[in-house]
Design a protein around this motif. Structure first.
Motif, PDB file in Angstrom:
ATOM      1  N   THR A 134       4.953  12.317  -0.977  1.00 51.84           N
ATOM      2  CA  THR A 134       4.701  10.889  -1.184  1.00 51.84           C
ATOM      3  C   THR A 134       3.298  10.554  -0.704  1.00 51.84           C
ATOM      4  O   THR A 134       2.908  10.944   0.400  1.00 51.84           O
ATOM      5  CB  THR A 134       5.741  10.047  -0.398  1.00 51.84           C
ATOM      6  OG1 THR A 134       7.033  10.504  -0.760  1.00 51.84           O
ATOM      7  CG2 THR A 134       5.614   8.571  -0.708  1.00 51.84           C
ATOM      8  N   ARG A 135       2.547   9.823  -1.544  1.00 50.68           N
ATOM      9  CA  ARG A 135       1.124   9.613  -1.202  1.00 50.68           C
ATOM     10  C   ARG A 135       0.937   8.666  -0.030  1.00 50.68           C
ATOM     11  O   ARG A 135       0.020   8.839   0.743  1.00 50.68           O
ATOM     12  CB  ARG A 135       0.366   9.108  -2.430  1.00 50.68           C
ATOM     13  CG  ARG A 135       0.269  10.233  -3.432  1.00 50.68           C
ATOM     14  CD  ARG A 135      -0.740  10.052  -4.542  1.00 50.68           C
ATOM     15  NE  ARG A 135      -0.595  11.198  -5.425  1.00 50.68           N
ATOM     16  CZ  ARG A 135      -0.138  11.158  -6.668  1.00 50.68           C
ATOM     17  NH1 ARG A 135       0.166  10.000  -7.228  1.00 50.68           N
ATOM     18  NH2 ARG A 135       0.015  12.251  -7.373  1.00 50.68           N
ATOM     19  N   ALA A 136       1.789   7.666   0.104  1.00 49.08           N
ATOM     20  CA  ALA A 136       1.634   6.735   1.227  1.00 49.08           C
ATOM     21  C   ALA A 136       2.981   6.623   1.947  1.00 49.08           C
ATOM     22  O   ALA A 136       3.653   5.602   1.857  1.00 49.08           O
ATOM     23  CB  ALA A 136       1.164   5.376   0.728  1.00 49.08           C
ATOM     24  N   PRO A 137       3.388   7.665   2.678  1.00 46.15           N
ATOM     25  CA  PRO A 137       4.705   7.620   3.309  1.00 46.15           C
ATOM     26  C   PRO A 137       4.741   6.594   4.444  1.00 46.15           C
ATOM     27  O   PRO A 137       3.710   6.290   5.041  1.00 46.15           O
ATOM     28  CB  PRO A 137       4.877   9.043   3.864  1.00 46.15           C
ATOM     29  CG  PRO A 137       3.501   9.560   4.060  1.00 46.15           C
ATOM     30  CD  PRO A 137       2.646   8.903   3.006  1.00 46.15           C
ATOM     31  N   VAL A 138       5.950   6.070   4.711  1.00 46.00           N
ATOM     32  CA  VAL A 138       6.133   5.180   5.852  1.00 46.00           C
ATOM     33  C   VAL A 138       6.252   6.089   7.081  1.00 46.00           C
ATOM     34  O   VAL A 138       7.170   6.897   7.179  1.00 46.00           O
ATOM     35  CB  VAL A 138       7.426   4.350   5.679  1.00 46.00           C
ATOM     36  CG1 VAL A 138       7.621   3.411   6.857  1.00 46.00           C
ATOM     37  CG2 VAL A 138       7.385   3.581   4.361  1.00 46.00           C
ATOM     38  N   LEU A 139       5.287   5.982   8.004  1.00 45.89           N
ATOM     39  CA  LEU A 139       5.271   6.909   9.146  1.00 45.89           C
ATOM     40  C   LEU A 139       5.916   6.278  10.376  1.00 45.89           C
ATOM     41  O   LEU A 139       5.694   5.106  10.668  1.00 45.89           O
ATOM     42  CB  LEU A 139       3.831   7.309   9.472  1.00 45.89           C
ATOM     43  CG  LEU A 139       3.124   8.143   8.397  1.00 45.89           C
ATOM     44  CD1 LEU A 139       1.687   8.445   8.810  1.00 45.89           C
ATOM     45  CD2 LEU A 139       3.885   9.440   8.123  1.00 45.89           C
ATOM     46  N   PRO A 140       6.692   7.057  11.115  1.00 43.49           N
ATOM     47  CA  PRO A 140       7.312   6.533  12.332  1.00 43.49           C
ATOM     48  C   PRO A 140       6.347   6.582  13.511  1.00 43.49           C
ATOM     49  O   PRO A 140       5.311   7.246  13.446  1.00 43.49           O
ATOM     50  CB  PRO A 140       8.464   7.524  12.561  1.00 43.49           C
ATOM     51  CG  PRO A 140       7.983   8.811  11.988  1.00 43.49           C
ATOM     52  CD  PRO A 140       7.090   8.448  10.830  1.00 43.49           C
ATOM     53  N   ARG A 141       6.721   5.913  14.611  1.00 38.66           N
ATOM     54  CA  ARG A 141       5.949   6.026  15.854  1.00 38.66           C
ATOM     55  C   ARG A 141       6.506   7.196  16.658  1.00 38.66           C
ATOM     56  O   ARG A 141       6.992   7.066  17.764  1.00 38.66           O
ATOM     57  CB  ARG A 141       6.038   4.710  16.636  1.00 38.66           C
ATOM     58  CG  ARG A 141       5.172   3.611  16.019  1.00 38.66           C
ATOM     59  CD  ARG A 141       5.239   2.314  16.798  1.00 38.66           C
ATOM     60  NE  ARG A 141       6.505   1.625  16.588  1.00 38.66           N
ATOM     61  CZ  ARG A 141       7.409   1.397  17.513  1.00 38.66           C
ATOM     62  NH1 ARG A 141       7.224   1.794  18.749  1.00 38.66           N
ATOM     63  NH2 ARG A 141       8.537   0.774  17.220  1.00 38.66           N
TER      64      ARG A 141
END
Ligand SMILES: NC(=O)c1ccc[n+]([C@@H]2O[C@H](COP(=O)([O-])OP(=O)(O)OC[C@H]3O[C@@H](n4cnc5c(N)ncnc54)[C@H](OP(=O)(O)O)[C@@H]3O)[C@@H](O)[C@H]2O)c1
Length: 257
Positions: free
Chosen positions: A36-43
């Motif tokens: 995925t080009r703009a993944p939702v990243l966790p902290r």
């Protein structure tokens, strides 16, 4: 407790949110395929890209002293899930799979259930139809040679143009989708049939209800078989499993399951 989460799904994202609150107890690395080009990243600690097969994953688990792997990949990401089973077995690491239930038809549905993408393409037949393809951007080759259909492909990221059946129109969108919007899309595009993977979950389910309401056919690609593993269906059950396992860490061996 050192935990590796194989991510990429809604359930994985819900799990990250819970694990972000428990960094006192769990040292977590999230692994993403990198598709995925703009993944939702966790902290949380994140790594991106393949491990290099079963051997690479096993080596990674050992090098990072991983105690637990949570496989929260997509139901169709069977290679990764199979690698997780093999590598965890070899490295003596506990494995839990998080997998949402598949969709099942209800009264009024007009589904044709097929085992794979080639069968889905074959099921379309050769009479030209207006097709909404929602099978992702990687599995398009079987649709190249199945007749002169009018294709509308909806996916999150744009595919390699070489993979597209001739004349495909592209609709880039990320769920969740609602029923009113899905019905409007099906009407506006005069869709005859939807082709979808049986991903399950709520984010992309509305198209099925909209198709039912409009009396449209759905070609449903069922999930591929995967190596067995202990499985729960959501992030809440995963956290409960992790908490109970971490509670056992201090117990003597005869009290552990
Ligand atoms: N994976 C996902 O998050 C995801 C999300 C949505 C949909 N899907 C659907 O699932 C199907 C197959 O997708 P896929 O190619 O991702 O899965 P796959 O065929 O099971 O995996 C192919 C390879 O990608 C790497 N990989 C996959 N998930 C990974 C992760 N979380 N962390 C690190 N490496 C990972 C692994 O490489 P190595 O062998 O080198 O370790 C794996 O062997 C497609 O239909 C796709 O649309 C997948």
């Amino acid at each position: 407790m050192r935990v590796l989460v194989l991510g990429g799904t809604t359930e994985a994202r819900q799990l990250y949110a819970a694990l972000e609150q428990r960094t006192d107890r769990f040292a977590v690395t999230v692994s993403l395929a990198g598709a995925t080009r703009a993944p939702v990243l966790p902290r949380l600690d994140v790594r991106i890209g393949g491990f290099g097969g079963v051997d690479g994953l096993r080596a990674w688990l050992v090098a990072h002293h991983v105690e637990v792997v949570i496989d929260a990949t997509h139901p169709f990401a069977v290679q990764m899930s199979n690698h997780a089973v093999a590598a965890c077995t070899q490295a003596h690491v506990r494995l839990l799979r998080v997998q949402r239930p598949g969709w099942t038809p209800v009264v009024g549905d007009r589904w044709t259930r097929v085992p794979d993408m080639q069968a889905a393409a074959d099921a379309l037949g050769t009479t030209p139809r207006r097709v909404l393809l929602t099978v992702g951007r990687k599995d398009l080759l079987p649709f190249h040679h199945v007749g002169r259909h009018d294709w509308l492909l909806r996916c999150v990221d744009a595919p390699d143009p070489a993979l597209l059946p001739a004349g495909t129109r592209l609709l880039l969108a990320r769920g969740p989708f609602d029923e009113a919007g899905e019905e409007a899309l099906l009407r506006r595009e005069r869709i005859d049939v939807i082709v979808t993977k049986n991903s399950g979950g709520t984010a992309t389910q509305a198209k099925l209800a909209a198709a039912r309401r409009l009396g449209l056919g759905v070609i449903m690609v069922e999930r591929p078989p995967v190596a067995p593993a202990e499985t729960v269906t959501d992030a809440t059950a995963t956290m409960a499993w992790l908490e109970s396992l971490s509670g056992l860490c201090g117990k003597p061996a005869h009290e552990k399951p």
